[in-house]
Write a protein that holds these residues in place. Structure first.
Motif, short mmCIF file in Angstrom:
data_model
loop_
_atom_site.label_atom_id
_atom_site.label_comp_id
_atom_site.label_asym_id
_atom_site.label_seq_id
_atom_site.Cartn_x
_atom_site.Cartn_y
_atom_site.Cartn_z
N ASP A 108 -16.85 42.97 61.09
CA ASP A 108 -16.01 41.46 61.46
C ASP A 108 -15.22 41.42 60.36
O ASP A 108 -15.03 42.14 59.34
N GLU A 109 -14.30 40.25 60.32
CA GLU A 109 -13.14 40.16 59.30
C GLU A 109 -13.63 39.79 57.90
O GLU A 109 -12.95 40.01 57.04
N VAL A 110 -15.13 39.21 57.89
CA VAL A 110 -15.36 38.97 56.69
C VAL A 110 -15.99 40.05 56.07
O VAL A 110 -15.73 40.45 54.80
N THR A 111 -16.76 41.24 56.67
CA THR A 111 -17.34 42.38 55.76
C THR A 111 -16.15 43.33 55.90
O THR A 111 -16.54 44.12 54.81
N VAL A 132 -17.10 34.88 68.67
CA VAL A 132 -15.70 35.29 68.39
C VAL A 132 -15.98 34.99 66.58
O VAL A 132 -15.13 35.83 66.03
N HIS A 133 -16.84 34.44 66.16
CA HIS A 133 -16.83 34.44 64.52
C HIS A 133 -17.98 35.09 64.08
O HIS A 133 -18.45 34.67 63.03
N ASP A 177 -20.03 37.72 46.77
CA ASP A 177 -20.53 36.18 46.69
C ASP A 177 -20.42 35.49 48.21
O ASP A 177 -21.51 34.86 48.47
N PHE A 178 -19.60 35.64 48.92
CA PHE A 178 -19.37 34.96 50.07
C PHE A 178 -20.15 35.55 51.12
O PHE A 178 -20.65 34.52 52.06
N VAL A 179 -20.40 36.80 51.63
CA VAL A 179 -20.86 37.35 52.74
C VAL A 179 -22.23 36.61 52.83
O VAL A 179 -22.71 36.30 53.77
N PRO A 180 -23.18 36.68 51.85
CA PRO A 180 -24.50 35.97 52.13
C PRO A 180 -24.39 34.52 52.35
O PRO A 180 -24.98 34.22 53.40
N LYS A 181 -23.52 33.83 51.87
CA LYS A 181 -23.27 32.44 51.93
C LYS A 181 -22.83 32.34 53.54
O LYS A 181 -23.64 31.52 54.19
N ALA A 182 -22.01 33.04 53.92
CA ALA A 182 -21.49 32.83 55.47
C ALA A 182 -22.61 33.50 56.27
O ALA A 182 -23.01 32.54 57.47
N LEU A 183 -23.53 34.27 55.94
CA LEU A 183 -24.60 34.41 56.80
C LEU A 183 -25.64 33.54 56.73
O LEU A 183 -26.23 33.05 57.82
N LEU A 220 -10.77 32.69 55.18
CA LEU A 220 -12.29 33.28 55.52
C LEU A 220 -13.13 31.93 55.03
O LEU A 220 -14.25 31.52 55.73
N LYS A 221 -12.75 31.21 54.06
CA LYS A 221 -13.50 30.02 53.80
C LYS A 221 -13.62 28.92 54.62
O LYS A 221 -14.58 28.28 55.14
N THR A 222 -12.42 28.72 55.20
CA THR A 222 -12.36 27.65 56.37
C THR A 222 -13.04 28.15 57.56
O THR A 222 -13.65 27.29 58.20
N ARG A 223 -12.92 29.18 57.92
CA ARG A 223 -13.28 29.68 59.11
C ARG A 223 -14.63 29.78 58.99
O ARG A 223 -15.57 29.74 60.23
N TYR A 224 -15.27 30.58 58.06
CA TYR A 224 -16.64 30.81 57.99
C TYR A 224 -17.70 30.10 56.97
O TYR A 224 -18.68 30.59 56.79
N GLY A 225 -16.92 29.52 56.20
CA GLY A 225 -17.85 28.81 55.09
C GLY A 225 -18.07 27.47 55.18
O GLY A 225 -18.70 26.67 54.14
N ALA A 226 -17.93 27.08 56.12
CA ALA A 226 -18.56 25.59 56.58
C ALA A 226 -19.17 25.48 57.80
O ALA A 226 -18.97 26.36 58.94
#
Lengths: 494, 494
Positions: free
Chosen positions: A348-351, A335-336, A179-185, A488-494
């Motif tokens: 990367d650390e998310v996928t 870096v992110h 669910d999160f990968v598409p959101k982060a992208l 992951l939410k903190t670093r990639y979700g906002a």
């Protein structure tokens, strides 16, 4: 006294381990190309000596006798851990071990030539042979250890790790990530629409990159009196605790990959350098296993090295060494960076965890006979589609042929990578709780708190508990995916 | 079959030798400073394993049994040479060997601190202890081998070398040199009065010197696929025959010392690289000993590398690598510089033998009890005055304290240096006789003739004969000082 005999036995083995380790480093960093054949002969000879000494029948007698002697807690732990290691080395019949090693080596060699061509059909029979032997091995280990077959394989790499614990944790993580990968992208796309990604390309001489790397190694606590940094085709952390050899590889048109690689290996190196000296020659004084080791490298690479606070500290060093004065807002997007891709080692650390969970599921299916090698490409592709929405069906070199693990016979190893990432996040969360100013310290280049905590709770524990025990003692709870998910939410979700 | 058992025994030993050799190279070129203690532990452990395996009682039985088996000539030689090595390793009581090693190590450590201060009085008792043990050792070896005590010591470094042969040869050489050195110096002065010595100083970056060095290594036949060049405090040739590690050290203000050092080590390296592959794991397939090894390094350094013909070939390479276009008449006076000095390792090829003969005479006197350590500085000074007309009485660090050999307990080693120089001249003379155009070949950068001759007559002979036998078979006669004397006369006497 039998404990003293075991102590001498361990000292003798450590001399051979030292030699094998340094010969391995030398092979990757200094050996002449034509020296490989004799080096392989020498290392095979030393490995044989090691195995004969390590598995000598009298060792079992000494272990049994030592258990009846008056020993303090550390000595008892040392004997118990030596017994675990002895059982692990002696639990399989010698001719099976030899047969499996030869099969694995041949399969790996075949893989090296078949992979670049994507020749799945040519490689498949070799992998089938390996899987067959791994099934046999798992059954034998399972019988002896009283564990389920896959748990018995994981036990080699991470004592105490069990599917019973890991499967639900991975399930939760997978559900989150799909669910999160598409959101982060999407978030990344929106940010880039506002501020386009600025390339970090330039001309960065190797010597300057090396100086920057060493400055960062020292800053995060690496002891250059007991280690060094050199170059090899594939970065690694090798050597011995008193002389830890890190390597990286450089490109002169970018600096970030080499630097992040150095930080990753530095994490491994800090663990090795800070293991308890008094027990260095006993198994109980060695690094615990693959997932805790990976938690240490990922702690430095991801929790520290990709933390914006770290870059507050690091950017002036980049400027002074490379002459590039990057703005934080131009550097952090690199870096992110999040990117769907077929290749695990480039992820990367998310996928990344989705690559590992895919393998974790498939290797259990292969082991249990629910999946056969001939059906692997389709099974792989189906999961890759479900988890990341991409396909490698037309290029098996980017699918089930991409990793050396299975071709060489290493099953039960893959989970370590993601367990390490999760443990690193859990460790970071524990430190942050008791040190709310931790990011300010890191921004100021002060790594005392993180290193003191890790020294006391991870490094000095060495192999004096199982993997889950060490995590529990360090963080006060069992493996909990919430910390990594929150990270992951903190670093990639906002 | 016992021969097969011995073959496996040798293979096992060679794995340990390989490890010890590469660990030694690594220590000098790559080890972190703080890694020394554990490295010493590991190497001591491996050396202990080596000694236990090499001296195992069953090896003696296998040797005896193998002698009764049907073996070809090479196999018989291999067994005989293995027996020599076995006897050498087992001829002293284990507790004596350990006592002597500890005494030697302590004395050497003391020497390292006492030498820079010229503290002869502080160091003397340690050397007295060493000399006492060396006398004991020589007596034991002499008894067992049926040799005179000093011959029994030389036998460790150069099988077959005897004072009976060497003393008259050295006497002839000494008589010549005591007369010749002043003449050569006078000739040099006259030449310099006509054409003053032009300094070769400049700024020579290490990378450029290294490229020049590698070009010269390759030119004279070194196989870079089986070896490499790196940096260490003290230049050496180490590693294994399939991966020969040369080192040198550089100064950026002059290029000649590093280059001549590289040529010297290349001579050692060519010997190692071209030993017979089939017997690489048996003692008979290893380099013969110290004086033949030195003959190979000095062949390349002195017979080739200080030969004017070589510089016809080399000067354009110097020019292209370093950008310095030296005239031959400005370069050769540096290559052929003669200078009286107190320090052996800094001596030129004319004065060097007098340093060695002085030591050869004194160590025999010490061994025989004709000289005591307390009287050594005066005895040294008297000879230094007689042979070279200089004195070190006020600075023992430049007298009997200058070398590591005696402090570490190595007696009978020194003659190898000058025997090597003489053998190199004798080998060169043999080649020149059958190849009168040899200088033209070398001026053209063609080293085929010298290398083919040495491969057939020295390198492939390995340890399949004693030192004098190999020289005799190669040159058709015993050690003959006339060749070296003629060489010096030609190069320095006109």
């Amino acid at each position: 006294m039998s404990f003293a005999k075991l102590d001498a036995h361990c000292r003798s083995l450590i001399a051979l381990e030292h030699a094998l380790s340094i010969l391995g480093v030398d092979e990757a960093t200094a050996m002449a190309p034509g020296g490989g054949e004799q080096r392989a002969e020498a290392m095979a000879g030393l490995s044989g000596m090691y195995h004969r000494q390590a598995t000598a029948p009298q060792v079992r007698d000494w272990i049994e006798a030592a258990k009846t002697e008056t020993l303090d807690q550390a000595q008892q732990t040392a004997v118990a851990e030596l017994e675990r290691s002895y059982v692990n080395l002696t639990c399989l019949p010698a001719d099976f071990v030899e047969h499996k090693m030869r099969t694995g080596m041949r399969s790996e060699q075949l893989w090296r030539t078949a992979r670049p061509k994507g020749d799945w059909v040519g490689f498949r029979p070799a992998l089938e042979g390996v899987v067959e032997l791994v099934r046999e091995e798992a059954a034998m280990r399972a019988e002896l250890l009283g564990l389920a077959p896959y748990d018995a394989l994981m036990e080699q790499f991470d004592p105490g790790n069990r599917t019973e614990t890991i499967t639900p944790v991975f399930a939760e993580l997978k559900a989150f990530l799909v669910d999160f990968v598409p959101k982060a992208l999407k978030i990344q796309d929106e940010k880039r629409a506002k501020r386009p990604l600025k390339p970090l390309s330039g001309i960065y001489p190797v010597e300057k990159q090396k100086a920057l790397g060493i400055a960062m190694m020292k800053a995060v606590g690496f002891d250059m009196n007991h280690g060094s940094l050199s170059v090899s085709d594939h970065p690694f952390c090798g050597g011995v605790p008193t002389d830890v050899r890190l390597t990286t590889r450089y490109r002169t048109d970018e600096f970030l990959p080499a630097l992040m690689g150095i930080l990753h290996e530095t994490g491994h190196g800090l663990y090795e350098q800070n293991l308890p000296k008094d027990w260095a020659h006993w198994p109980s004084g060695k690094a615990r296993g693959m997932s805790i080791h990976e938690s240490q490298s990922l702690f430095v690479e991801k929790q520290i090295g990709r933390n914006p606070a770290f870059w507050t500290f690091a950017l002036p060093h980049v400027a002074s060494h490379l002459g590039e004065d990057w703005a934080m807002d131009d550097l952090l997007p690199h870096v992110h960076q999040v990117k769907r891709g077929l290749i695990r080692v480039d992820a990367d650390e998310v996928t990344y965890p989705l690559h590992v969970i895919l393998r974790y599921e498939l290797e259990q299916d292969l082991l249990a006979g629910r999946l056969e090698v001939k059906d692997l490409p389709e099974a792989w592709d189906a999961k890759m589609g479900d988890y990341l929405g991409i396909s490698s069906l037309d290029a098996p070199q980017n699918g089930p042929m991409q990793d050396v693990h299975w071709p060489s016979g290493a099953f039960g190893y893959f989970p370590s990578y993601t367990l390490g990432a999760m443990m690193a996040a859990q460790q970071w969360a524990t430190i942050s709780r008791s040190h709310p100013d931790i990011n300010e310290e890191i921004a100021a280049g002060d790594f005392t708190t993180v290193n003191t905590w890790r020294r006391d709770n991870i490094w000095l524990k060495a192999s004096m508990g199982s993997t889950p025990e060490i995590l529990r003692q360090a963080t006060g709870e069992d493996l909990n995916p919430a910390y990594f998910i929150a990270h992951l939410k903190t670093r990639y979700g906002a």
